[in-house]
Design a protein around this motif. Structure first.
Motif, mmCIF file in Angstrom:
data_model
loop_
_atom_site.group_PDB
_atom_site.id
_atom_site.type_symbol
_atom_site.label_atom_id
_atom_site.label_comp_id
_atom_site.label_asym_id
_atom_site.label_seq_id
_atom_site.Cartn_x
_atom_site.Cartn_y
_atom_site.Cartn_z
ATOM 1 N N ILE A 137 -6.144 5.372 -2.526
ATOM 2 C CA ILE A 137 -5.121 4.558 -2.055
ATOM 3 C C ILE A 137 -4.614 3.519 -3.254
ATOM 4 C CG2 ILE A 137 -4.439 2.395 -0.483
ATOM 5 C CD1 ILE A 137 -6.474 3.768 1.547
ATOM 6 N N PHE B 3 -2.113 0.137 -4.398
ATOM 7 C CA PHE B 3 -0.992 -0.789 -4.261
ATOM 8 C C PHE B 3 -0.056 -0.792 -5.301
ATOM 9 C CE2 PHE B 3 -3.719 -3.534 -1.099
ATOM 10 C CZ PHE B 3 -2.760 -4.084 -0.224
ATOM 11 N N VAL C 138 0.768 -1.229 -0.074
ATOM 12 C CA VAL C 138 -0.013 -0.011 -0.011
ATOM 13 C C VAL C 138 0.826 1.345 -0.089
ATOM 14 C CG1 VAL C 138 -2.019 1.173 1.227
ATOM 15 C CG2 VAL C 138 -1.563 -1.222 1.309
#
Length: 331
Positions: free
Chosen positions: A235, A237, A91
């Motif tokens: 967010i 990854f 993340v």
């Protein structure tokens, strides 16, 4: 007329090369990550692995290790930097003080517009962050958009107006973003996602904070009655590889991985948006009352939350914080 065969000493090298090619093992790219099989990122990574295999005619094999099978989330970076693992997913804000600029997407409502998210993979902001990763000893490969829809859950009353935060014990995300919740009057407490359900059930927390899809997969609807949804945090990854391993790949293999990564980045937008829409319907189907923020409500929350989070971010990232904010604003 008979054909004359080449002498054996001429045939031997060619046969040796053929034997090597026939028995050559594929290049292995192990990718360590923390999410379970049901998470939509797992589906994206499975597509990436299949794409790499197709583009390289099976010469590169991407092996996925989710649910922290190879390494804990915090161990992925050092493992990749050392070369223990070829690649990993993290993340973006998990870099913490190591690369504080990576947390720029957590500024409240700063990157919630879908058009900005579409432009990010080819932006100067992404290039700037990739350089930061390179300076820390890893090669950036892909940025997979995972969520822009944050849900604030509660059981006693809905949290819609800012006054509704007063005195509420809420799950925080990290010390930086907690400044925004505190400015609204809440009492944030950082907690791993796996522990939030029990804390909500027992009353240790009054309210939850997570992305929309996780609220459903973690069954918050069993212990929470209300949810307010808005583009509070965006967010990612992101995938990164060991530079020494990467540089040993053939140019064709590197190109194939990069092309598959670019496709996965584009696919992530549609998959993530569809997953969020399905999660909202599923939470409603389980009996939760969901309120989706209006643009006016988003602006009201932003006016209170953004500055304290921005101030904390700039303090944590004195070298490149202002620069990455500037680049994100240009998206």
């Amino acid at each position: 007329m008979s054909l004359r065969l080449p002498p054996r000493w001429l045939l031997a090298p060619a046969l040796f090369v053929f034997a090597l090619a026939a028995g050559a093992q594929p290049v292995v790219m192990r990718v360590s990550h923390q999410v379970p099989p049901a998470h939509h990122m797992t589906r994206l990574l499975e597509g990436f692995a299949a794409d790499v295999k197709a583009r390289t005619n099976g010469q590169v094999e991407v092996q996925l290790y989710g649910s922290e099978q190879l390494a804990k989330a915090a161990e992925n970076f050092p493992a990749v930097a050392r070369g223990t693992i070829e690649a990993a997913m993290s993340v973006n804000f998990q870099w913490g003080t190591t690369i504080p600029e990576m947390s720029a997407t957590l500024l409240p409502y700063s990157l919630g517009d879908l058009n900005k998210i579409r432009r990010f993979p080819e932006s100067d902001a992404r290039k700037f962050l990739d350089q930061k990763l390179e300076q820390r000893g890893v090669k950036s490969v892909a940025w997979l958009y995972i969520t822009r829809q944050t849900i604030i859950t509660s059981s006693k009353k809905p949290i819609v107006a800012l006054d509704d935060f007063k005195g509420v014990k809420i799950r925080g995300l990290n010390t930086m973003t907690d400044n925004g919740l505190a400015a609204a009057g809440a009492a944030p407490s950082a907690m791993p996602g796996s522990e939030v359900y029990q804390a909500l059930q027992s009353g240790v927390l009054d309210a939850g904070l997570t992305d929309l899809s996780a609220a459903y997969s973690r069954k918050y609807y069993e212990v929470q009655k209300f949810g307010t949804v808005g583009p509070l945090f965006t967010i990612y990854f992101h995938m990164y590889a060991n530079p020494a391993w990467w540089n040993k790949l053939s140019p064709a293999h590197r190109q194939a991985i990069e092309a598959a990564a670019a496709k996965a980045e584009k696919d992530a937008i549609g998959v993530t948006e569809a997953t969020a829409e399905a999660a909202l319907r599923d939470l409603q189907g389980k009996g939760m009352t969901i309120h989706v923020q209006s643009p006016q409500e988003q602006e009201a929350w932003r006016a209170v939350m953004e500055k304290p989070v921005r101030d904390a971010f700039l303090k944590s990232a004195p070298e490149g914080g202002a620069k990455v904010i500037e680049l994100l604003q240009k998206l």
